[in-house]
Enzyme design. Structure first.
Site, mmCIF file in Angstrom:
data_model
loop_
_atom_site.group_PDB
_atom_site.id
_atom_site.type_symbol
_atom_site.label_atom_id
_atom_site.label_comp_id
_atom_site.label_asym_id
_atom_site.label_seq_id
_atom_site.Cartn_x
_atom_site.Cartn_y
_atom_site.Cartn_z
ATOM 1 N N ASN A 86 -9.812 13.998 29.059
ATOM 2 C CA ASN A 86 -9.517 14.878 27.922
ATOM 3 C C ASN A 86 -10.671 15.844 27.663
ATOM 4 O O ASN A 86 -10.745 16.445 26.592
ATOM 5 C CB ASN A 86 -9.279 14.042 26.664
ATOM 6 C CG ASN A 86 -8.149 13.059 26.854
ATOM 7 O OD1 ASN A 86 -7.131 13.396 27.448
ATOM 8 N ND2 ASN A 86 -8.325 11.837 26.376
ATOM 9 N N HIS A 137 0.162 8.683 17.120
ATOM 10 C CA HIS A 137 -0.755 7.799 17.852
ATOM 11 C C HIS A 137 -0.812 6.372 17.273
ATOM 12 O O HIS A 137 -0.628 6.156 16.073
ATOM 13 C CB HIS A 137 -2.155 8.428 17.794
ATOM 14 C CG HIS A 137 -3.133 7.803 18.730
ATOM 15 N ND1 HIS A 137 -4.138 6.967 18.311
ATOM 16 C CD2 HIS A 137 -3.255 7.895 20.080
ATOM 17 C CE1 HIS A 137 -4.852 6.582 19.357
ATOM 18 N NE2 HIS A 137 -4.332 7.138 20.441
ATOM 19 N N GLU A 189 0.944 15.085 14.778
ATOM 20 C CA GLU A 189 -0.220 15.464 15.604
ATOM 21 C C GLU A 189 -0.132 16.950 15.895
ATOM 22 O O GLU A 189 0.969 17.505 15.898
ATOM 23 C CB GLU A 189 -0.206 14.680 16.926
ATOM 24 C CG GLU A 189 -0.468 13.214 16.738
ATOM 25 C CD GLU A 189 -0.434 12.410 18.039
ATOM 26 O OE1 GLU A 189 -0.510 13.000 19.132
ATOM 27 O OE2 GLU A 189 -0.331 11.180 17.940
ATOM 28 N N ASP A 239 -3.170 14.820 12.811
ATOM 29 C CA ASP A 239 -4.135 14.297 13.774
ATOM 30 C C ASP A 239 -4.323 15.392 14.822
ATOM 31 O O ASP A 239 -3.443 15.659 15.641
ATOM 32 C CB ASP A 239 -3.577 13.013 14.397
ATOM 33 C CG ASP A 239 -4.510 12.447 15.454
ATOM 34 O OD1 ASP A 239 -5.455 13.147 15.865
ATOM 35 O OD2 ASP A 239 -4.282 11.309 15.890
ATOM 36 N N HIS A 261 -6.129 16.352 19.969
ATOM 37 C CA HIS A 261 -5.986 17.100 21.226
ATOM 38 C C HIS A 261 -5.862 18.606 21.016
ATOM 39 O O HIS A 261 -5.652 19.352 21.972
ATOM 40 C CB HIS A 261 -4.784 16.572 22.017
ATOM 41 C CG HIS A 261 -4.980 15.170 22.468
ATOM 42 N ND1 HIS A 261 -5.647 14.835 23.628
ATOM 43 C CD2 HIS A 261 -4.636 13.997 21.883
ATOM 44 C CE1 HIS A 261 -5.692 13.523 23.752
ATOM 45 N NE2 HIS A 261 -5.083 12.989 22.692
ATOM 46 N N LYS A 313 -12.630 14.604 22.857
ATOM 47 C CA LYS A 313 -11.687 15.299 23.743
ATOM 48 C C LYS A 313 -12.328 16.640 24.141
ATOM 49 O O LYS A 313 -13.256 16.643 24.901
ATOM 50 C CB LYS A 313 -10.331 15.483 23.051
ATOM 51 C CG LYS A 313 -9.886 14.295 22.220
ATOM 52 C CD LYS A 313 -9.259 13.187 23.021
ATOM 53 C CE LYS A 313 -8.724 12.106 22.092
ATOM 54 N NZ LYS A 313 -8.712 10.782 22.661
HETATM 55 C C1 LIG Z 1 -3.678 11.613 19.167
HETATM 56 C C2 LIG Z 1 -4.909 10.777 19.174
HETATM 57 N N1 LIG Z 1 -5.470 10.448 18.005
HETATM 58 C C3 LIG Z 1 -6.577 9.695 17.947
HETATM 59 C C4 LIG Z 1 -7.169 9.215 19.090
HETATM 60 C C5 LIG Z 1 -8.384 8.356 18.994
HETATM 61 O O1 LIG Z 1 -9.524 9.127 19.171
HETATM 62 P P1 LIG Z 1 -10.831 8.471 19.804
HETATM 63 O O2 LIG Z 1 -10.646 8.473 21.272
HETATM 64 O O3 LIG Z 1 -11.946 9.338 19.328
HETATM 65 O O4 LIG Z 1 -10.916 7.081 19.257
HETATM 66 C C6 LIG Z 1 -6.640 9.544 20.330
HETATM 67 C C7 LIG Z 1 -7.290 9.050 21.571
HETATM 68 O O5 LIG Z 1 -6.728 8.585 22.473
HETATM 69 C C8 LIG Z 1 -5.467 10.335 20.379
HETATM 70 O O6 LIG Z 1 -4.901 10.643 21.543
#
Ligand SMILES: Cc1ncc(COP(=O)(O)O)c(C=O)c1O
Length: 406
Positions: free
Chosen positions: A58, A144, A184, A213, A216, A242
């Protein structure tokens, strides 16, 4: 005699192995020491003595190896030491954290920010602290795992709307007195984008908060990583692991929300603060990504090249315009086999299986970055085309043949 837990562990692992769903870690190492060209050469790593081009990270802008950011982390560690030494409300909160929070607020227009060591803990903390059994929360079907876990812990009533469907979301908002709608910006497994402006208008109409969220989307997606974000979105979660290539996350929102989280979020109160060196690094990465729009441009060019080559080769992608390009294969074992065949050709793509994605929608998750060279993208699509014709078609035919015999 085995203990209860030993028996349970063995049985569950066996079942996962049988279904082709066992997850295992792979030990990767770097191909060569970081050097000044590292951020511009294709992302590679070594596994069991062999080099692979990485199409599954990512690190969308290729910042994880940018020499300027390596230097920023070094400088941060020299200035503050390597750890924060305490939780934020004890002595773990420093001017490095404050500077990053301020920069994120300037960038997005939100009043205040709160830093976490990961996006997962930012999301769970936010959900668990904000909601309780008196709240009804509406969320996109594909949000997520960290959001779902946090909501489950909160005791709130969760209603899911069909993925990216405004009609489905509106029906739920009209039927229930909802505290918040959650989505998201870019969906992690499908790569498509939520209709944020429309969802925002819907939320305003129903006096409901919009929580996004932005893991990405942050630093790569135009539109609301700017001073207007706060006008559309009540709470934005951004992550640094990411596109920024480092680690950690922030919840952005009103001062009242952040004050509330500081006093009540157990993940924040009872956990060692993000290290100040990492906060300094995330600040440098945020500034670097803003100062280098050519990286976003390069990423867009790489995405366009990949999609064009796939179109020409009849490789059926999902239609995403972002760095996340899924190719649905369906069957989990077959997906693993395709990924393994690609690895045999030196190309590493993610094989995503249930429960991360719904049963029957196992997929390759191919991610493009600004650091990929055109030749590597061409090689990836060429191999993909060959492998799909060699592996997927014969296996599908085999399955059909078996069906025909029943
Ligand atoms: C949409 C989404 N939110 C939150 C997270 C979590 O973030 P982090 O990798 O910083 O724990 C991810 C990671 O995979 C994600 O894809």
């Amino acid at each position: 005699m085995s203990s209860l837990l030993e028996t349970k562990i063995a049985a569950r692992q066996h079942a996962l192995r049988e279904q082709g769903l066992l997850r295992q870690r792979k030990v990767l190492s770097v191909e060569h020491a970081l050097n000044t060209n590292a951020s511009t050469s294709s992302p590679r790593f070594v596994f069991e003595g062999r080099a692979y081009v990485n199409f599954s990270s990512n690190d969308y802008l290729g910042l994880s190896r940018a020499p300027e950011l390596v230097e920023a982390l070094h400088l941060g560690a020299q200035t503050y030491g390597v750890g924060s030494g305490a939780s934020p409300l004890v002595t773990g909160y420093s001017d490095a954290h404050l500077a990053l929070e301020r920069e994120l607020c300037d960038l997005t227009g939100h009043e205040a920010a709160l830093l976490f060591c990961s996006g997962f803990s930012a999301n769970t903390a936010l959900m668990k602290t904000l909601f309780d059994q008196h709240d009804i929360v509406v969320a996109d079907k594909l949000v997520h795992a960290s959001i779902i876990d946090g909501l489950q812990d909160s005791g709130a009533q969760l209603k899911r709307f069909l993925h990216n469907s405004l009609e489905s979301a509106e029906r739920l908002l009209a039927r229930h007195q909802t505290s918040a709608l959650i989505t998201e910006s870019v969906f992690s497994m499908d790569g498509d984008c939520a209709p944020i402006s429309e969802l925002s208008a819907l939320c305003r109409q129903h006096h409901t908060w919009l929580i996004v969220d932005d893991a990405h989307g942050f630093a790569v997606l135009d539109g609301y990583n700017n001073a207007d974000a706060a006008k559309l979105i009540d709470v934005q979660v951004v992550t640094f692991g990411k596109a920024l290539g480092c680690q950690g996350a922030a919840v952005l929102g009103s001062q009242a929300l952040i004050d509330f989280l500081v006093s009540n979020a157990r993940e924040y109160i009872y956990s060692t603060a993000l290290s100040p060196a990492n906060a300094a690094l995330a600040l440098a990465a945020t500034q670097y990504s803003t100062a280098h729009p050519e990286l976003q441009q390069k990423l867009l060019e790489n995405i366009a090249l990949f999609k064009q080559l796939c179109r020409e080769a009849n490789v059926p992608l999902l239609g995403s315009d972002t760095a996340i390009q899924p190719l649905i294969i369906g069957d989990a074992r077959q997906t693993l086999q395709v990924a393994e065949e690609l690895r045999a050709a030196g190309i590493w793509v993610g094989a995503i299986r249930p429960p991360t994605v719904p049963v029957g929608s196992a997929r390759l998750r191919i991610t493009l970055t600004a650091a990929h060279a055109a030749e590597d993208i061409m090689a990836c699509v060429a191999q993909l085309t060959q492998v799909l014709s060699r592996v997927v078609v014969p296996l599908v035919t085999e399955r059909q043949a078996a069906d025909d015999h029943r």
